[in-house]
Design a protein around this motif. Structure first.
Motif, PDB file in Angstrom:
ATOM      1  N   CYS A  17       7.997   7.545 -14.904  1.00  0.00           N
ATOM      2  CA  CYS A  17       8.485   8.918 -14.847  1.00  0.00           C
ATOM      3  C   CYS A  17       8.695   9.326 -13.401  1.00  0.00           C
ATOM      4  O   CYS A  17       8.268   8.650 -12.471  1.00  0.00           O
ATOM      5  N   ARG A 135       2.361   6.502 -24.982  1.00  0.00           N
ATOM      6  CA  ARG A 135       2.375   6.727 -23.538  1.00  0.00           C
ATOM      7  C   ARG A 135       3.787   6.510 -22.968  1.00  0.00           C
ATOM      8  O   ARG A 135       4.225   7.242 -22.070  1.00  0.00           O
ATOM      9  N   SER A 136       4.490   5.531 -23.483  1.00  0.00           N
ATOM     10  CA  SER A 136       5.853   5.271 -23.017  1.00  0.00           C
ATOM     11  C   SER A 136       6.759   6.456 -23.322  1.00  0.00           C
ATOM     12  O   SER A 136       7.586   6.860 -22.487  1.00  0.00           O
ATOM     13  N   SER A 139       5.844   9.366 -21.039  1.00  0.00           N
ATOM     14  CA  SER A 139       6.316   9.082 -19.683  1.00  0.00           C
ATOM     15  C   SER A 139       7.785   9.455 -19.558  1.00  0.00           C
ATOM     16  O   SER A 139       8.218  10.037 -18.554  1.00  0.00           O
ATOM     17  N   CYS A 142       8.406  13.166 -19.134  1.00  0.00           N
ATOM     18  CA  CYS A 142       7.984  13.800 -17.879  1.00  0.00           C
ATOM     19  C   CYS A 142       9.122  14.604 -17.252  1.00  0.00           C
ATOM     20  O   CYS A 142       8.880  15.560 -16.512  1.00  0.00           O
ATOM     21  N   CYS A 163      -2.159  10.846 -22.252  1.00  0.00           N
ATOM     22  CA  CYS A 163      -1.389  11.341 -21.107  1.00  0.00           C
ATOM     23  C   CYS A 163      -2.128  11.205 -19.780  1.00  0.00           C
ATOM     24  O   CYS A 163      -1.712  11.803 -18.780  1.00  0.00           O
ATOM     25  N   LEU A 166      -0.419  11.213 -16.248  1.00  0.00           N
ATOM     26  CA  LEU A 166       0.924  11.787 -16.289  1.00  0.00           C
ATOM     27  C   LEU A 166       0.907  13.176 -15.650  1.00  0.00           C
ATOM     28  O   LEU A 166      -0.084  13.896 -15.731  1.00  0.00           O
TER      29      LEU A 166
END
Length: 352
Positions: A17, A135-136, A139, A142, A163, A166
């Motif tokens: 991100c 998580r991907s 990201s 973001c 997260c 992030l």
């Protein structure tokens, strides 16, 4: 474009991100908008939970985009949504027509890197319980505007687990729906240590506005509230079945005709007040030492899983469904729950 499905288990290529300093002052960032300004919601994942999550927003007059990598999943989602809305119309749970609902929903086939990042006020992730997958996605998100709320429908992970590191942690929140999501009123709202008060308050207000009953989980804990309660009950159920104390059929009868019957109207704390706290304390002291403290699922349950006896979806579980269509069984279950929903809503205080 990444060709890995949103629903496949291999790790996705790491998505980086936009770089920001994680520990910058969160309160100086853009404000989360009020509930009434959340007009366009993206639901990511067109599975059973995704369609149920989308329906509540649509019946409340919001615009929804349902996103999935699979055209087939989106087509199934569209069909299921129409059927679900029709069942709500039949039970007088909505005044909207199917046509009106479908005017406000878009079905978008795209991969995780092509999810639109503009003109959406809230994203609700409803993907499989795969940490790297979630998580991907977050990201990638973001780069959304600072007013946008980012929600996960995880059933077991904490917000901070998903997260961590992030830069969007202040607008990340958990929304734990219950299956079937279009019928069950409760939604557990859980937060991370950096989730802002604005994000929490707006999310709680939004859930109430669309007809859900939000419950705030005040501390991060795996399983939240209800899954911990059902997990404790499941452990004792496993013990009773493995020890031959009761059959699966009689267990269901006992629960539905006693504890479950009461819970539909009286919560456990209300019931305990009715029974008497002194009586509850004595009963707990007698029973607690005898309860199961197992750390693994029951032998019977693991054997069924090993034999692909997975329940309705495989045709056999604790019960045999092989002479019935799975869609018919699920529709029958939903019909029972819809009747219960009508009664539940009728008992709610005005304005709740």
């Amino acid at each position: 474009m990444i060709t890995v499905s949103l629903f496949e288990t291999p790790l996705l290529s790491k998505i980086i991100c936009h770089p920001r300093i994680i520990n910058e002052t969160l309160t100086t960032r853009g404000a989360i908008v009020a509930e009434s300004q959340i007009k366009h919601i993206a639901v990511i994942g067109a599975g059973t939970m995704g369609v149920g999550i989308a329906q509540a927003f649509l019946l409340a007059g919001r615009t929804v985009t349902i996103i999935d990598v699979s055209a087939e999943a989106l087509e199934r989602c569209k069909t299921q949504l129409q059927q679900n809305v029709q069942s709500f119309i039949h039970h007088k749970l909505t005044t909207h027509s199917i046509e009106k609902v479908m005017e406000n929903v878009t079905f978008l086939q795209c991969d995780i890197t092509d999810i639109p990042l503009d003109n959406i006020d809230m994203y609700v992730e409803s993907l499989p319980e795969i940490e790297e997958l979630k998580r991907s996605l977050f990201s990638q998100l973001c780069n959304t505007d600072e007013h946008v709320i980012l929600a996960t429908n995880t059933s077991s992970m904490t917000v901070s687990r998903i997260c961590n590191e992030l830069p969007t942690q202040h607008r990340m929140i958990g929304l734990h729906y219950f299956n079937p999501a279009h019928i069950i009123p409760a939604v557990e709202v859980h937060k991370g240590p950096l989730t802002s008060k604005q994000t929490i308050d707006t999310t709680l207000s939004l859930m109430k506005a669309i007809g859900k009953q939000p419950v705030l989980v005040q501390k991060e804990v795996p399983g939240f509230i209800i899954n911990r309660l059902t997990g404790a009950m499941e452990r004792e159920i496993d013990f009773l079945l493995d020890e031959g104390v009761v059959s699966p059929e009689d267990l269901d009868i006992a629960v539905k005709a006693s504890y479950g019957f009461r819970l539909a109207t009286l919560g456990p704390m209300e019931a305990e007040d009715m029974i008497g706290l002194d009586t509850a304390a004595r009963a707990s002291a007698n029973i607690f030492p005898t309860l199961s403290n197992a750390h693994l699922p029951s032998k019977q349950l693991l054997e069924k899983v090993a034999n692909n006896e997975l329940g309705i979806k495989s045709g056999i579980g604790w019960y045999d469904y092989r002479n019935s269509q799975s869609t018919e069984v699920l529709a029958n279950n939903n019909e029972k729950l819809l009747k219960q929903l009508s009664l539940f809503l009728a008992q709610q205080p005005q304005g709740k």
